[in-house]
Design a protein around this motif. Structure first.
Motif, PDB file in Angstrom:
ATOM      1  N   THR A   6       1.064  -1.128  -0.144  1.00  0.00           N
ATOM      2  CA  THR A   6       0.154   0.072   0.018  1.00  0.00           C
ATOM      3  C   THR A   6       0.898   0.982  -0.131  1.00  0.00           C
ATOM      4  O   THR A   6       0.230   2.228   0.321  1.00  0.00           O
ATOM      5  CB  THR A   6      -0.694  -0.023   1.163  1.00  0.00           C
ATOM      6  OG1 THR A   6      -0.266  -0.004   2.425  1.00  0.00           O
ATOM      7  CG2 THR A   6      -2.037  -0.897   1.624  1.00  0.00           C
ATOM      8  N   PHE A   7       2.058   1.373  -0.834  1.00  0.00           N
ATOM      9  CA  PHE A   7       2.901   2.639  -0.427  1.00  0.00           C
ATOM     10  C   PHE A   7       2.653   3.927  -1.098  1.00  0.00           C
ATOM     11  O   PHE A   7       2.148   2.908  -2.550  1.00  0.00           O
ATOM     12  CB  PHE A   7       4.468   1.929  -0.868  1.00  0.00           C
ATOM     13  CG  PHE A   7       4.952   2.850  -0.664  1.00  0.00           C
ATOM     14  CD1 PHE A   7       6.294   3.300   0.649  1.00  0.00           C
ATOM     15  CD2 PHE A   7       5.673   3.739  -1.944  1.00  0.00           C
ATOM     16  CE1 PHE A   7       6.569   4.729   0.140  1.00  0.00           C
ATOM     17  CE2 PHE A   7       5.992   4.549  -2.272  1.00  0.00           C
ATOM     18  CZ  PHE A   7       7.331   5.316  -0.819  1.00  0.00           C
ATOM     19  N   SER A   8       2.378   4.569  -0.578  1.00  0.00           N
ATOM     20  CA  SER A   8       1.316   5.630  -1.364  1.00  0.00           C
ATOM     21  C   SER A   8       2.848   6.501  -2.190  1.00  0.00           C
ATOM     22  O   SER A   8       3.282   6.933  -1.010  1.00  0.00           O
ATOM     23  CB  SER A   8       1.194   6.421  -0.938  1.00  0.00           C
ATOM     24  OG  SER A   8       0.528   7.945  -0.916  1.00  0.00           O
ATOM     25  N   ALA A   9       3.350   6.342  -3.678  1.00  0.00           N
ATOM     26  CA  ALA A   9       3.716   7.290  -3.898  1.00  0.00           C
ATOM     27  C   ALA A   9       3.896   9.078  -3.516  1.00  0.00           C
ATOM     28  O   ALA A   9       5.053   9.309  -3.325  1.00  0.00           O
ATOM     29  CB  ALA A   9       4.286   6.997  -5.020  1.00  0.00           C
ATOM     30  N   ASP A  10       2.808   9.738  -3.469  1.00  0.00           N
ATOM     31  CA  ASP A  10       2.182  10.678  -2.992  1.00  0.00           C
ATOM     32  C   ASP A  10       2.335  11.203  -1.949  1.00  0.00           C
ATOM     33  O   ASP A  10       2.482  12.155  -1.565  1.00  0.00           O
ATOM     34  CB  ASP A  10       0.777  10.622  -3.852  1.00  0.00           C
ATOM     35  CG  ASP A  10      -0.298  10.543  -4.884  1.00  0.00           C
ATOM     36  OD1 ASP A  10       1.381  11.056  -5.640  1.00  0.00           O
ATOM     37  OD2 ASP A  10      -0.928  10.611  -5.495  1.00  0.00           O
ATOM     38  N   GLN A  11       2.113  10.530  -0.969  1.00  0.00           N
ATOM     39  CA  GLN A  11       2.926  10.242  -0.011  1.00  0.00           C
ATOM     40  C   GLN A  11       4.139  11.093   0.910  1.00  0.00           C
ATOM     41  O   GLN A  11       4.708  11.991   1.226  1.00  0.00           O
ATOM     42  CB  GLN A  11       2.102   9.358   1.259  1.00  0.00           C
ATOM     43  CG  GLN A  11       0.354   9.913   1.298  1.00  0.00           C
ATOM     44  CD  GLN A  11       0.220  10.337   2.619  1.00  0.00           C
ATOM     45  OE1 GLN A  11      -0.244  11.416   2.198  1.00  0.00           O
ATOM     46  NE2 GLN A  11       0.471  10.199   3.486  1.00  0.00           N
ATOM     47  N   LEU A  12       5.429   9.496  -0.245  1.00  0.00           N
ATOM     48  CA  LEU A  12       6.311  10.483  -0.366  1.00  0.00           C
ATOM     49  C   LEU A  12       6.811  11.557  -0.787  1.00  0.00           C
ATOM     50  O   LEU A  12       7.785  12.183   0.340  1.00  0.00           O
ATOM     51  CB  LEU A  12       6.953   9.310  -1.316  1.00  0.00           C
ATOM     52  CG  LEU A  12       8.593   9.415  -1.573  1.00  0.00           C
ATOM     53  CD1 LEU A  12       9.507   8.953   0.131  1.00  0.00           C
ATOM     54  CD2 LEU A  12       8.830   8.018  -1.781  1.00  0.00           C
ATOM     55  N   ARG A  13       6.167  12.131  -2.089  1.00  0.00           N
ATOM     56  CA  ARG A  13       6.519  13.304  -2.501  1.00  0.00           C
ATOM     57  C   ARG A  13       5.755  14.306  -1.771  1.00  0.00           C
ATOM     58  O   ARG A  13       6.987  15.239  -1.608  1.00  0.00           O
ATOM     59  CB  ARG A  13       5.837  13.371  -4.018  1.00  0.00           C
ATOM     60  CG  ARG A  13       6.129  14.891  -4.913  1.00  0.00           C
ATOM     61  CD  ARG A  13       5.617  14.586  -6.202  1.00  0.00           C
ATOM     62  NE  ARG A  13       6.068  16.028  -6.750  1.00  0.00           N
ATOM     63  CZ  ARG A  13       5.835  16.878  -6.419  1.00  0.00           C
ATOM     64  NH1 ARG A  13       4.433  17.374  -5.871  1.00  0.00           N
ATOM     65  NH2 ARG A  13       6.538  17.863  -7.120  1.00  0.00           N
ATOM     66  N   LEU A  14       4.740  14.419  -0.994  1.00  0.00           N
ATOM     67  CA  LEU A  14       4.185  15.322  -0.179  1.00  0.00           C
ATOM     68  C   LEU A  14       5.538  15.940   1.048  1.00  0.00           C
ATOM     69  O   LEU A  14       5.793  17.228   1.430  1.00  0.00           O
ATOM     70  CB  LEU A  14       3.017  14.976   0.372  1.00  0.00           C
ATOM     71  CG  LEU A  14       2.401  15.230   2.053  1.00  0.00           C
ATOM     72  CD1 LEU A  14       1.907  17.137   0.599  1.00  0.00           C
ATOM     73  CD2 LEU A  14       1.432  14.906   2.219  1.00  0.00           C
ATOM     74  N   VAL A  15       5.851  14.725   1.900  1.00  0.00           N
ATOM     75  CA  VAL A  15       6.378  15.038   2.846  1.00  0.00           C
ATOM     76  C   VAL A  15       7.913  15.574   2.338  1.00  0.00           C
ATOM     77  O   VAL A  15       9.152  16.440   3.371  1.00  0.00           O
ATOM     78  CB  VAL A  15       6.238  13.961   4.175  1.00  0.00           C
ATOM     79  CG1 VAL A  15       7.321  12.678   3.310  1.00  0.00           C
ATOM     80  CG2 VAL A  15       6.974  13.614   5.517  1.00  0.00           C
TER      81      VAL A  15
END
Length: 368
Positions: A6-15
């Motif tokens: 469930t790893f979110s690429a968007d969450q990585l870019r966001l933080v």
């Protein structure tokens, strides 16, 4: 739940953007290449569970942060930049990321505390007459009267339900800005050390939130409207005409008295006088030349005697949260972040709850 699946690429870019780090900078911290991180943010590759832990430790979040829902992010068009067209993309992206994280924090805080109700009157404007009426209406709605200075503009915005904050490490590169969210967010600039200019900037953003809901701003028309609103909101026209000295030459001593009374910059007062037709174009130009020649184009006389206003809402909210055992941990868990990231987002003023406030508090948030 399988974090890897469930790893979110968007969450990585966001933080990463919230931290203000480039792919190269994050790669150096995590000992991986820029290309690998780009593949993670593009969804081309998935990280191992071990590397998720490395990312979390470096970015100041919890491993489960990368499995959280990445929807409802702030969009660029919801941000009222002063110069939308010329704001560098990386600055705009960082602002949007910080705004998204702040928006999420506010949403979580509201699950624990009752914040002031959002009460920004929405007004459509077409001309400057409409703008003047919008400013008068806002004063009336918020019980500010029409003939007295506003004691604390930040407190007015917060009592109306906005969250006022600053983005450390970013604010010196952008002017004040605002975000049109369910609970509006106003970001004050750090670079301007003048109370008078700070108050005008906050009033400018209040104008955007009242007049430009759903509109992309930053163009000449909307910026002029927000400037006109700020002047009218800070000094209503009728009272301005009473206080402004009508003489053939600019009476600077009288303008300094107006500045100290209304806590508005000389430049803003002069501009307001021109807007209202109290001085001619040549007088307006001469007055601004005088400010430049006397070294007051940026720092004016008496600026150092006027202390800045400070946001209170989130400080008060976080102090209430930390006063209840386990509640801060609950907030951090809901956000999936560390206390270090929280401090990056809102500063550390809320940590020390000792000492009396030097101002009468606004309607503080209360537990539901």
């Amino acid at each position: 739940m399988n974090q890897l699946a469930t790893f979110s690429a968007d969450q990585l870019r966001l933080v990463r953007m919230c931290r203000g780090w480039s792919l190269d900078e994050l790669g150096q911290k995590c000992l991986v290449s820029r290309q690998y991180l780009h593949q993670l943010e593009s969804g081309i590759k998935l990280p191992s569970s071990e590397f998720i832990a490395v990312l979390a430790a470096e970015l100041g979040v919890k491993p489960e942060f990368f499995s959280m829902n990445a929807q409802n992010q702030v969009r660029v068009e919801q941000v009222h930049f002063r110069k939308q067209a010329t704001t560098p993309l990386y600055i705009a992206s960082q602002v949007v990321a910080r705004g998204t994280m702040m928006d999420r924090l506010v949403e979580v805080v509201e699950r624990h505390l009752r914040l002031p109700a959002v009460n920004f009157p929405r007004v459509q404007v077409e001309n400057f007459h409409d703008v003047e009426r919008a400013a008068q209406n806002a004063r009336a709605v918020w019980g500010l009267g029409s003939d007295a200075p506003i004691t604390n503009v930040i407190r007015v915005a917060e009592n109306a339900g906005a969250v006022v904050t600053h983005f450390s490490g970013l604010s010196e590169r952008v002017d004040a800005l605002s975000m049109d969210r369910p609970r509006p967010i106003i970001v004050r600039g750090d670079a301007k050390a003048s109370l008078a200019r700070q108050r005008f900037d906050i009033a400018h953003e209040i104008g955007h939130l009242i007049m430009h809901q759903g509109l992309v701003t930053g163009d000449a028309v909307t910026e002029r409207q927000a400037h006109r609103f700020a002047g009218a909101f800070m000094i209503p026209a009728k009272q301005f005409e009473i206080d402004f000295p009508l003489t053939s030459r600019i009476d600077w001593n009288a303008l300094y008295r107006m500045k100290l009374k209304w806590k508005l910059s000389l430049r803003a007062i002069i501009h307001r006088a021109f807007d209202l037709g109290l001085i001619s174009p040549s007088q307006y130009r001469s007055a601004n030349i005088h400010l430049m020649k006397t070294g007051q184009s940026k720092v004016e006389r008496y600026d150092d005697e006027l202390a800045l206003e400070v946001p209170e809402l989130m400080v008060a909210a976080m102090r209430q949260i930390t006063s209840k055992p386990g509640r801060l941990k609950s907030v951090l868990d809901e956000l999936g972040i560390s206390s270090d990231m929280l401090i990056t987002m809102i500063g550390d003023e809320w940590i020390d709850a000792g000492g009396a406030s030097n101002v009468v508090p606004f309607s503080k948030p209360s537990a539901p």
